[in-house]
Structures are given as structure tokens and as C-alpha cells.
Design an enzyme around this catalytic site. Structure first.
Site, PDB file in Angstrom:
ATOM      1  CG  ASP A 117      -3.136  -4.134   5.041  1.00 57.06           C
ATOM      2  OD1 ASP A 117      -2.203  -3.269   5.331  1.00 57.06           O
ATOM      3  OD2 ASP A 117      -4.338  -3.607   4.448  1.00 57.06           O
ATOM      4  CD  GLU A 118      -5.518  -5.917   1.287  1.00 50.25           C
ATOM      5  OE1 GLU A 118      -6.703  -6.446   0.602  1.00 50.25           O
ATOM      6  OE2 GLU A 118      -5.427  -4.513   0.577  1.00 50.25           O
ATOM      7  CB  VAL A 119       2.684  -7.990   1.756  1.00 50.21           C
ATOM      8  CG1 VAL A 119       2.959  -6.887   2.562  1.00 50.21           C
ATOM      9  CG2 VAL A 119       2.733  -9.197   2.349  1.00 50.21           C
ATOM     10  CD  GLU A 153      -3.271  -9.052   6.116  1.00 51.52           C
ATOM     11  OE1 GLU A 153      -3.546  -8.720   6.928  1.00 51.52           O
ATOM     12  OE2 GLU A 153      -3.791  -8.788   5.143  1.00 51.52           O
ATOM     13  CG  HIS A 179      -1.949  -1.044   1.092  1.00 52.68           C
ATOM     14  ND1 HIS A 179      -3.351  -0.721   0.478  1.00 52.68           N
ATOM     15  CD2 HIS A 179      -2.067  -2.216   1.611  1.00 52.68           C
ATOM     16  CE1 HIS A 179      -3.981  -1.782   0.579  1.00 52.68           C
ATOM     17  NE2 HIS A 179      -3.171  -2.750   1.236  1.00 52.68           N
TER      18      HIS A 179
END
Lengths: 542, 542
Positions: A317-319, A369, A252
Site C-alpha cells: 500500500d501507499e507507495v 493498490e 512503509h
């Protein structure tokens, strides 16, 4: 004649105390107290925050001429006593605000004479003032406090009753943040999780890297100066709300690359951004470069000073692994270090960031995560924010972590507006819309029985990710649904008898809170036709 | 550097004319015209409506300092000519407004000198003024009209470009209706379908039956006087918008029963209202009683006079047979008339209401059930409003009826907020949310090829049923999604080459329209992160 009286479903039940969120314990009488002009004042020990709150609530209560929708035809209540002011006292003037702050209070409103609000801390007094303000209703040309004498003893179930506010996808003026903080205070919420930056924009001033804001803010006017941030923190604190900043790394972070392309991997891959990121534009800090640790640590150093709260959120998050495995730098690094991998690099990267953060004296707050989808093992001082999988609350507390739940399938208030990619007319990944009933019914303790695990649940947090929200519509996206969470986080799921409150039971009180908020300038959305609000129980599914 | 330039997807395409809805035909040049102060004036024949519109647009254009989000970094455009005012002329001063009104116009903006707007009627001039206002953008400290010379010839594809507005479930102030009419005019919409009353409230004054409003309005302040209605009609007419009232019978009439219980069946059955109505409270006019015909005819007489439009909507949707089969009066009637049934009663009832309505000189507008779910056969002057089943457009036009489509699965803008019954946390019958892409992609002509049938399609109408909407949130529920329908209804689905426009192609223009509307005081919701609005094509699904 009122329908609720005709159908007699709820008419036989004594009216609950008309306060949202409902206090832990309360007693009510059968008298009504006349309150022509409401005067609130401090008594004994006090604090500047309490004094300002008294001033605020004097204005709110005296300006307000509120009647619950279900009381629209109640006529003028006979009063048998007269209100003689509210005296507010606190045991301590200490204004420090954090996870250990005591927010309890005791409120007594006699049939006649002076009411008293007692609290251990200034923040308990704030909560009691909000409760008091909700007891005062219009009564013909004057006001009344119904069902006196009233005795309330109250304290929150959870220490973390939060709202995630995303100022990166779309910008929010400081005024709209103030309005949101006001609304939070009306619902006794106490944490603004400020998701300040993300791939789409970097609105906040940086003294360490001024170029981040210069190149990353949507415009000069869509920026937060240090002074703006300090005003938000002060405004929040005056309402007993902690501000926890989030600087989300290493994913992000496309926006960082506008100023520092040398730190980045997979910058704005198009058109197949979806191989590299959860949403466009793609871009992650390059974890093979020690410079990205240095960069992150300096960001942490700067903002750990600007934001006084003891907790600091570092995202995680969301790597996206493709972003790195396809990066030439990362490939070269791994070729030269055959005993390493993207996973070991990431775990090591998280560790260095967390270690540095903790060295500043802060407690790390991180998305789930970091624990569940990486090889890093955060230490047990870390607070995990659950969002992907509500069973993670159980799993993480079983491992000894403190947890806040923002389970997306209950608490993502942005969901339900369909997909937003321009060429796709289907649903979003997190549809459908989370109704207030759905929010209210979520139980963060579901399937958890161990007292040790239950103690590790800090609370809950609704999220308003801003892909499809900006300040034009923020009020109606948040309210009254965030208020539904607020009651479960303050009052808990059950009443003092252990009965799990149902949405049918609380709907009337939430209608009242929604209309009260609209009266106070918050554009909360209507829950039902006004006819339903006026006729409790008549709009239930049989 | 702008991402759209980097990715080069749209950069090679000449910019479309930045007008929403897109005109039928237009030519643009490559010059830019300086427009410091914009003066609009009439020339030759004119009308009071045109003169007021000129005044309005002089204010809008000169106050507005608008730049499309995708142009945020365009810098100051070089201009090579100077705008010398817009001259507006009409062939006819006739201000009559109806289904046959010509809304065409021709607009010419030269590189330098006076621009001209020519129309056959005052209403064509209004459409041209809106188009002109959208051509003027900010340019440094002044304004410009880009891409001159511009020649536009424009006219609507459909005569009916409507919005259903429900003032019964929740009340709307006249001011919020005005704001909605303004927004409609910015999108060249021309029909306000005013669903005035329903089971939950009767807000409108009646001189024939004053008790309807006295007992049925939510309150005195939540009422529309004759004067209010006339103000709405005049305000709408000034914007070229027809107001078609709906008085929905025989279902959806619980509220009538507060004043006239003798006319009703199945009044507010509880708790099992769902056996008798689509939503609470239940209640239908008793079709076995001739008094309900008389009542309805008097309502039609009264409001056919108050509302000047040639079309009048008499509802007819969602009648519930149980309501009548379980009614003692109906049972007694049928026992005495063994050759009749609820179905013959209903068909006869519809017939008498439609005949009476047509005798007043109005054309009947009715929900599709009147034709498809009853034994009544409306005559071919009847306009059918499709909502339940989009294949009904084909079926009804095949039978020779004129049709307006409000297909719920594309056009019900209230849907997607989940169920609203207090004790149920699931979806609503019409979830999910209809995104603007989904609205835009609806094709009312789908599967219809006969020219005769195509000619019978009057147009389309989005609906904003108000169970979960009131004036606090109406703007964001309607806009920009209603604008998506408005373009397909004005411009049609295809460009002049027959190409079906895609949402990816029009997204940038709709962003622009959304931000323009916000600037004009309409709280339209954001479609995407501002980053996407600034970078056309970068937020598509690969």
C-alpha cells in the site's frame, strides 16, 4: 416500571436470542432452566484445544454473574427444569485451522437434563461454547438459562472475520494481544491480521537479519521474540483465530534503513516528508536494486516458517513515486535502461516478491493498490484487501480475485480522533469517528449481485492503525465496534427471512455484549447512558 | 542518532523546563544534580494538608523512574552536585480554599545541597510539590535533577481551571473520581465541577427527599452516600481542588419525576422526545407550580450545606419551551394569568431560585442561557458558564459578569464519537473530536481587549459529558487533552516575552506529561507514534 413497557415499542416483540453474534437459526421455548453450577465436559471424540476451551468456559460461566442491562428489574425467574451439564462432541479431532475450517455447530439445551453441543471440528465446538456461555445469566443467588428448550444451528456467513492490529506505530505487550484475542473469541472473530512492522518500529526478532530488531525495536522490552510470537499464535489457535502476518513492502519501510541504509530510498526526508510518504518518517525499499528483492524474499522465507497460516500479507500500500523518481540510484538505473520506468520496475518488483511468496506454499494477501494502482497483475490466487474505495470489492471480484474488505470509511476504527501532527489542529484524512451503527450498517456486498462475485468475498476486517492507539486505550478503540462488524461477518446482514437487521433492533443485544465483555475484563466503551441500555427503544431518533 | 539532532530544528533551542504546565518564570543552569533518594520535609509553619502532600510526593518521586520519551537515548548524565532534600515552608497554615486562595510558590534547586519550596498558602505548596516531582528523572540506576541550579517563580494565570464531570448519564465509582482528582492535581487543575444529577439518574443521597436516590439511582451500588461525597470533597481539598456541585434545574430533571411526578412537565415523551428535550428522556420541573420552587430551594439548602465551596451551580441550560406550552397545568395557569407567559414564568422562576441560593451565602454559577436565552437578568455576582457560543465570553464580561468558558467547540471532550441514538449512524451535534492541539489553541480572551473585561474571566473548564463515557474509558477521554487546557489556564497563552506558545513547541513536553501520567496510573491516550514522541519536530505538517 420499565420505560420500554410504558412505551410498548419493543415489549410486544418476543425477545431475540440474547447471543452476539446472533446464530443463523434458533428455536426457543418458554421455560427457564435452573443452572446452579455449570459443568461442561467432552463426550466421545475430542481434542486438546476443545479440552482447554471447556476448562476456560467452565471458569467463565461459573464465575460470571451476568444480567443484561435491559433485564435489570426482571426479578427472579421461575424455573421449571434443571440443567445437568453440557456434553461437547466433535466429529473430528483434526486441529488444522485455515480457510476451509468448518466452524458450524449445533447446540441443544432442554428444559431439564443434559445439553449437547455437536460440531464437525474443534473450532466449531469453540464457537458453540461461546454461544452457550452467553445463554447463562444470573438469577437471584443462582443462574438460569432462559427460554428453554433452545435449539441452535449455526455457522459463519464469511470465512474471514478479521482484525488488523498494528504493533509498529506503538507497541503492545503480549498480554494486551492475548486480551484482544480473548475479546475476538467472544465475538467469534477468527483472523488476527498482525501488521507487525512499519516505518516507525521493527519489534519482531529476525534470525536472518537480527539487526532489524536491534536497531528498529523501540527498546528491548518493546520487542517480540520468536517465543512471544509462538505464544501469540498458540493462544490465538486455542481460540480458533488464525494469525496472518503482514510485512509491508516496498513502502512503509523506513525502519529497515536504520540497519540497511543501502537498501533505501528517501530516508526520513524532513521537513517535507509529505512529498515522499503518507506519514513521517519517509523511506521505501529501492526497487531499482535487486538486493531489495533478495532482502524481501529472505524476510518472507523466515516469517513464512514462523507463521503457520496458509496466507501471508505482503503489504503493497501507499507507495510514493516521488521517493523513487528523486532517488539518484533509481535515476541512474533508468538512464541506463531507457525502456523501463518506475512503473515497470514496481510491477516487476511486486511480481518477483509474489512469485517467491507463492513458491513457499503461501497464498499472497495484499492491499488493493497492488492491483488497482500499479501495472502488476497479481494471479487469481491472490487475496486483495480493499481499504481505499469500497467499490473495489465489486471491481476486484469482477476480475476474479478473492476479497476482504476493510473499507476505511466504515472499518478504520482508529479514525475520528483528529489529525495527530503536532502543529495542526484540524481533522484527520479519515475522520469522522466510525460509530458502531456505522460499522454495523456497512454492507460488503453492496451493488454486487453475481453469485460468482459474492462467492469471492472472503469477509471483512476492521483495522486499528496505531498512530493514536497503544495498549493503554486499545480495548475501548476496538470494542464494541469490532463486535458490530463481527456480527455482520458471522451472521450476515439479514435474518432467515431476508430482513436486513437494523441497529435499532440489535442495540439492546450489543449493549448486553458490551457489558458482558467489560465483566470479562475487556475495557469496551459505553454506547449510551445506562438509562438507554435499560430502556430499549427509548433512545432512538424519532 | 536521534532524528531531531539530524534535522536540527529544535536541537539548537535550549530545552524548555520539562514541567507541565510551564511555570510563569524560571531560570535553569547547566549542571546536573544527583538525587539518589529524594527526601521532602516541611520546615517551620506547616499544615496537615501540606504534610499529607509531602508524604504523597515522597512516594511518587521515589517510586517513579521516569524518563521523557525524547530522552530515551540520552545515556547517563554526568552530575556535579548532590541533592540534599527539599524543605517546604508556608507563610500561613490557613487551609481555607476558594476563589481567593493564593497558589503561588517559589522553588529553588541548587546544584548541591538543600532545595527549598516556599509558598504563601498550603495550596501554593501543593503546586510547587507537583512541579518539583516533574524535575526528577531517572539517570541510570539513580535519579537526577537536570539543568541546575533552578529557580522558579510561579502562580496561576486563572483562578478557575476546571473539569466538568457528569455522574448522571453513566455512573463513576468513588475510586475513579479519586483517580481523576489525582490526574487533575498533576496538571494543577483546581475545580471539579460535579454535574451530579441529570435526567438519566440521581445517584446522590438526599436526606430531604430520600426517594430521589431510591428511585433515581441506577442501583444501590451506583450511588453516592453523604460519606462518599465527603470523601470526594476531602480528597479533592487535599489536592487543592474545589468541588462545585451542579443541580441542574429546571430542565434535565426527568429523574425527579420518578419520585415526584406531580412536579413535572413532559415526562418521557416518546417517541418524539426531541420536541421536548435535547436528549431522551424528556422532563422538566413545572415552572407554573410554586411547589417546584420550594422543591428546588430545599435541594439547594441541603446540598449547599454538604458542599462547602462558596460557589454552587444551578444549571439553567437547554430548557425546552414546548415542554411547558403543551403542558395542561401550565396552560391552565397562563389562562388564569393573561399578563404572564412562559418567558415571564421562567424569568421569575430563575429569580426565586437564584435569590434563595444567594441567601444561603453562596455565589450562583449558571449556564449562559440563564442570561442570554431568558428574560431573567442575574445580578452581577452571578458566574456565567459559557458553552454554546464562544463570543459569549465577550458579551457577558461586557455586561459585567464573571465568566468561565467551556466553549463546546473547543472544550467538550466527549464530542467526536459520533451520534449515540441507536438508529442513527451519523455524526453528533458537536463532532468532530477536539484534539489536544485544538484544545490548546483556544483563547478565552479572543477579541477582548478591555482590562475590566479580562479581569472578569475567571478561567476555563473542559467538560466530559457522559453519554458515551463511563469509568471504563474516562481516563483516555480526559487525558492528555484536559492537560492541554490546564496549561493554558495555569500558564496563560503566552510566555514572558508575550510569544503565543504553539502546539509544535509544547508537544514534546505534553508527550512527557502523558507518559508521566500513564506511569502514575492514569490511562491517558497516546498522542502519536512513539517514534514522534522520541523525535521532536519530526511529525509536524510541513
Amino acid at each position: 416500571m420499565k420505560i420500554s413497557a410504558i412505551i410498548g415499542l419493543l415489549a410486544a416483540v418476543p425477545s431475540a436470542l440474547a447471543v452476539w453474534p446472533i446464530p443463523q437459526t434458533f428455536d426457543q421455548g418458554t421455560s427457564n432452566t435452573k443452572a446452579h453450577w455449570v459443568s461442561i465436559h467432552s463426550q466421545g471424540k475430542t481434542s486438546a484445544i476443545v479440552n482447554r476451551a471447556i476448562q476456560r468456559y467452565n471458569t467463565i460461566v461459573n464465575n460470571e454473574n451476568f444480567l443484561a442491562p435491559a433485564d435489570y428489574d426482571r426479578g427472579t425467574l421461575q424455573t421449571s427444569g434443571t440443567f445437568a451439564g453440557l456434553a461437547v462432541s466433535v466429529d473430528s479431532s483434526d486441529e488444522s485451522l485455515g480457510m476451509s475450517t468448518d466452524e458450524s455447530y449445533t447446540l441443544d439445551v432442554p428444559v431439564s437434563g443434559q445439553a449437547t453441543l455437536k460440531a464437525k471440528t474443534p473450532y466449531g465446538a469453540l464457537r458453540g461454547l461461546e454461544t452457550f456461555s452467553q445463554l447463562v445469566t444470573a438469577n437471584g443467588p443462582t443462574k438460569t438459562i432462559a427460554n428453554t428448550p433452545i435449539h441452535i444451528e449455526d455457522a459463519p456467513k464469511y470465512v474471514h472475520r478479521g482484525l488488523l492490529f498494528d504493533t509498529a506505530r506503538n507497541f503492545y505487550s503480549v498480554e494486551s494481544i492475548f486480551r484482544t484475542l480473548d475479546a475476538m473469541s467472544y465475538n467469534k472473530m477468527n483472523v488476527l491480521h498482525w501488521h507487525v512492522v512499519d516505518s516507525q518500529s521493527w519489534p519482531i526478532e529476525s534470525k536472518t537479519y537480527p539487526e532489524l530488531q536491534e536497531k528498529g525495536a523501540y527498546s528491548k522490552s518493546m520487542s517480540y521474540s520468536y517465543n512471544d510470537v509462538q505464544r501469540v499464535i498458540a493462544y490465538a489457535r486455542d481460540r480458533g483465530i488464525r494469525v496472518i502476518p503482514e510485512f509491508d513492502v516496498p513502502g512503509h519501510t523506513y525502519i529497515v534503513g536504520l540497519a540497511h541504509p543501502e537498501l533505501m530510498s528517501c530516508m526520513n526526508k524532513q521537513p517535507n516528508w509529505d512529498k515522499y510518504a503518507a506519514e513521517p518518517p519517509s523511506g521505501q525499499l529501492n526497487i531499482a536494486k535487486p538486493e531489495t528483492i533478495e532482502f524481501t524474499n529472505k524476510i518472507v522465507d523466515e516469517y513464512a516458517k514462523l507463521f503457520p497460516d496458509e496466507v501471508f500479507h505482503v503489504g503493497g500500500d501507499e507507495v510514493n513515486r516521488n521517493c523513487w523518481t528523486e532517488d539518484a540510484d533509481v535515476q541512474a538505473y533508468l538512464a541506463a535502461h531507457p525502456d523501463e520506468s518506475v512503473e515497470t520496475l514496481l510491477a516487476s518488483w511486486y511480481g518477483k516478491v509474489h512469485d517467491h511468496l507463492e513458491a513457499t506454499g503461501k497464498q499472497a494477501y495484499t492491499w488493493e493498490e497492488t492491483l488497482f494502482h500499479s501495472e502488476y497483475k497479481p494471479n487469481n490466487q491472490t487475496i486483495l484487501q480493499v481499504w481505499m474505495d469500497h467499490t473495489s470489492v465489486d471491481k476486484a471480484t469482477a476480475k476474479g480475485y478473492r476479497v476482504v474488505s476493510s473499507a476505511y470509511d466504515s472499518y478504520y476504527l482508529d479514525c475520528g480522533h483528529g489529525a495527530w501532527l503536532s502543529n495542526f489542529d484540524g481533522n484527520s484524512w479519515c475522520d469522522p469517528f466510525k460509530t458502531w451503527m456505522h460499522v454495523y450498517n456497512y454492507d460488503v456486498t453492496a451493488n454486487i449481485t453475481s453469485p460468482e462475485q459474492l462467492d469471492l468475498i472472503l469477509g471483512t476486517e476492521v483495522a486499528a492503525w496505531s498512530e493514536q492507539i497503544d495498549e493503554t486505550v486499545i480495548d475501548s478503540r476496538l470494542w464494541p465496534r469490532a463486535a458490530a462488524m463481527a456480527e455482520t461477518a458471522w451472521s450476515g446482514k439479514t435474518d432467515s427471512t431476508g430482513h436486513v437487521r437494523t441497529t435499532a433492533e440489535v442495540a439492546s443485544r450489543l449493549h448486553e455484549q458490551r457489558f458482558r465483555m467489560v465483566g470479562r475484563g475487556i475495557g469496551a466503551e459505553p454506547m449510551q447512558p445506562l438509562w438507554c441500555a435499560r430502556n430499549p427503544g427509548a433512545c432512538n431518533l424519532p
